[in-house]
Design an enzyme around this catalytic site. Structure first.
Site, PDB file in Angstrom:
ATOM      1  N   ASP A  71       6.387   6.409   2.689  1.00 12.01           N
ATOM      2  CA  ASP A  71       6.483   6.581   1.243  1.00 12.01           C
ATOM      3  C   ASP A  71       5.061   6.794   0.680  1.00 12.01           C
ATOM      4  O   ASP A  71       4.113   6.128   1.114  1.00 12.01           O
ATOM      5  CB  ASP A  71       7.110   5.291   0.688  1.00 12.01           C
ATOM      6  CG  ASP A  71       7.420   5.328  -0.783  1.00 12.01           C
ATOM      7  OD1 ASP A  71       7.711   6.422  -1.302  1.00 12.01           O
ATOM      8  OD2 ASP A  71       7.406   4.240  -1.408  1.00 12.01           O
ATOM      9  N   HIS A  72       4.916   7.703  -0.262  1.00 11.23           N
ATOM     10  CA  HIS A  72       3.622   7.941  -0.931  1.00 11.23           C
ATOM     11  C   HIS A  72       2.457   8.093   0.032  1.00 11.23           C
ATOM     12  O   HIS A  72       1.423   7.426  -0.116  1.00 11.23           O
ATOM     13  CB  HIS A  72       3.306   6.824  -1.940  1.00 11.23           C
ATOM     14  CG  HIS A  72       4.201   6.852  -3.131  1.00 11.23           C
ATOM     15  ND1 HIS A  72       4.053   7.761  -4.164  1.00 11.23           N
ATOM     16  CD2 HIS A  72       5.292   6.114  -3.427  1.00 11.23           C
ATOM     17  CE1 HIS A  72       5.006   7.564  -5.049  1.00 11.23           C
ATOM     18  NE2 HIS A  72       5.782   6.576  -4.624  1.00 11.23           N
ATOM     19  N   GLY A  83       7.191  -0.655 -10.098  1.00 10.73           N
ATOM     20  CA  GLY A  83       6.944  -2.036 -10.524  1.00 10.73           C
ATOM     21  C   GLY A  83       7.943  -2.478 -11.579  1.00 10.73           C
ATOM     22  O   GLY A  83       8.904  -1.756 -11.885  1.00 10.73           O
ATOM     23  N   GLY A 135      10.753   4.322  -8.567  1.00  6.73           N
ATOM     24  CA  GLY A 135      10.688   3.310  -9.626  1.00  6.73           C
ATOM     25  C   GLY A 135      12.044   2.724  -9.953  1.00  6.73           C
ATOM     26  O   GLY A 135      12.381   2.493 -11.119  1.00  6.73           O
ATOM     27  N   ALA A 191      11.561  -0.916  -4.222  1.00  7.34           N
ATOM     28  CA  ALA A 191      10.520  -1.694  -3.534  1.00  7.34           C
ATOM     29  C   ALA A 191      10.343  -3.067  -4.187  1.00  7.34           C
ATOM     30  O   ALA A 191      10.670  -4.102  -3.595  1.00  7.34           O
ATOM     31  CB  ALA A 191       9.190  -0.935  -3.538  1.00  7.34           C
ATOM     32  N   THR A 192       9.841  -3.090  -5.421  1.00  8.23           N
ATOM     33  CA  THR A 192       9.464  -4.357  -6.066  1.00  8.23           C
ATOM     34  C   THR A 192      10.600  -5.377  -6.064  1.00  8.23           C
ATOM     35  O   THR A 192      10.364  -6.569  -5.850  1.00  8.23           O
ATOM     36  CB  THR A 192       9.016  -4.072  -7.525  1.00  8.23           C
ATOM     37  OG1 THR A 192       7.995  -3.071  -7.488  1.00  8.23           O
ATOM     38  CG2 THR A 192       8.482  -5.312  -8.196  1.00  8.23           C
TER      39      THR A 192
HETATM   40  P1  13P Z   1       9.917   0.084  -7.484  1.00  8.38           P
HETATM   41  O1  13P Z   1       8.865  -0.793  -6.903  1.00  8.38           O
HETATM   42  O2  13P Z   1       9.841   0.172  -8.966  1.00  8.38           O
HETATM   43  O3  13P Z   1      11.280  -0.292  -7.005  1.00  8.38           O
HETATM   44  O4  13P Z   1       9.634   1.573  -6.992  1.00  8.38           O
HETATM   45  C1  13P Z   1       9.858   1.891  -5.659  1.00  8.38           C
HETATM   46  C2  13P Z   1       9.400   3.249  -5.325  1.00  8.38           C
HETATM   47  O5  13P Z   1       9.578   4.187  -6.066  1.00  8.38           O
HETATM   48  C3  13P Z   1       8.732   3.419  -4.031  1.00  8.38           C
HETATM   49  O6  13P Z   1       8.172   4.680  -3.897  1.00  8.38           O
END
Ligand code: 13P
Length: 280
Positions: free
Chosen positions: A82-83, A179, A207, A230-231
């Site tokens: 990712d990224h 986040g 996100g 993720a968060t």
């Molecule tokens: P969040 O942390 O907001 O869930 O975003 C995850 C994300 O887009 C990982 O690339």
């Protein structure tokens, strides 16, 4: 046993009934919790890690854990970077056997983003891996980078970018940010639908943490095929660890280890049920 390419998990362009969840993991416990969720709900998934988190879990170590988890999982599982921001990390992910990588060139002007993304596409496709890239700019920061403001994706740029780069998945900016949200975002579902009508490339939502069930449903109906979370997994795992401490001040290492497995498992299941309505 079931390591697959993420492109095999996407719904067909006109099927807007579900999206595949892509869950960030940072250690064995998180990867294990995520695949347990997938098996319990009979739902395929993507395991991913962002380059910005690698200082906590080096890719050569964590990557092997993610790949082993995917092979162990009874449900089809893709393993994704990712990224990705550097060619060095992207090349390492491909060498390890990740089935896809994201190149995030969203900080570059359009021409430069196209040029750099094309290089990654060439590299990854030669090794049979898929590529995701970003056009426009999702807000916040994934990992320890500086937080950025949202730049909503333009339809023309998305179309040109998809055609010229030949990426396999396209992350669009429609008002979400990485986040936790301090203010609930107003998503540009109108823009998403315009992009979906103009571009055949599967669309990705970043996100995901903190969006409402209605937000997710509207995004899936608007054409999103992959949703990143993720968060919420990190936070739920941390919450479970705090609960263990509060209940038992002399809790041991393995109580904490189990709290991470359960925290991730619970969060992944919650999101999978929203993304795949037939799994409810
Ligand atoms: P969040 O942390 O907001 O869930 O975003 C995850 C994300 O887009 C990982 O690339």
């Amino acid at each position: 046993m079931s390591l697959v390419k993420m492109t095999n998990l996407f719904a067909k362009h006109d099927d807007t009934s579900f999206a595949v969840g892509a869950f960030n993991v940072s250690n064995m416990e998180m990867a294990w919790g995520a695949i347990q969720a997938a098996e319990e709900l009979n739902t395929p998934l993507i395991l991913q890690i962002a380059e910005g988190r690698l200082k906590y879990s080096p890719l050569d170590l964590l990557g092997e854990v993610m790949l082993a988890a995917a092979r162990k999982c009874k449900m089809p599982t893709a393993v994704h970077l990712d990224h990705g921001s550097t060619l060095e990390t992207i090349k390492l992910a491909l060498k390890l056997g990740f089935t896809s990588v994201m190149f995030d060139g969203s900080k570059y002007p359009l021409e430069e983003n196209i040029k750099r993304t094309r290089e990654v596409v060439k590299l990854a496709h030669a090794q049979g891996a898929a590529v995701e890239a970003e056009i426009g700019r999702v807000g916040g920061a994934e990992g320890d980078y500086k937080s950025v403001d949202v730049l909503v994706t333009s339809v023309d740029e998305a179309k040109r970018f998809a055609e010229e780069t030949e990426v396999d998945a396209l992350a669009v900016a429609i008002g979400t940010a990485h986040g936790n949200y301090t203010v609930q975002p107003q998503l540009r579902i109108d823009r998403l639908k315009e992009i979906f009508d103009a571009v055949q490339t599967p669309l990705v939502l970043h996100g995901g943490t903190g969006l409402t069930e209605d937000d997710f449903r509207n995004c899936i109906a608007g054409g999103i095929k992959k949703i990143n979370i993720a968060t919420a997994s990190y936070d739920n795992s941390a919450k479970k660890i705090r609960e263990v401490c509060d209940k038992n001040p002399s809790a041991k290492f393995f109580d904490f280890s189990n709290a991470i497995v359960q925290g991730t498992r619970e969060n992944v299941k919650r999101h999978m049920k929203i993304f795949n309505p037939e799994r409810r």
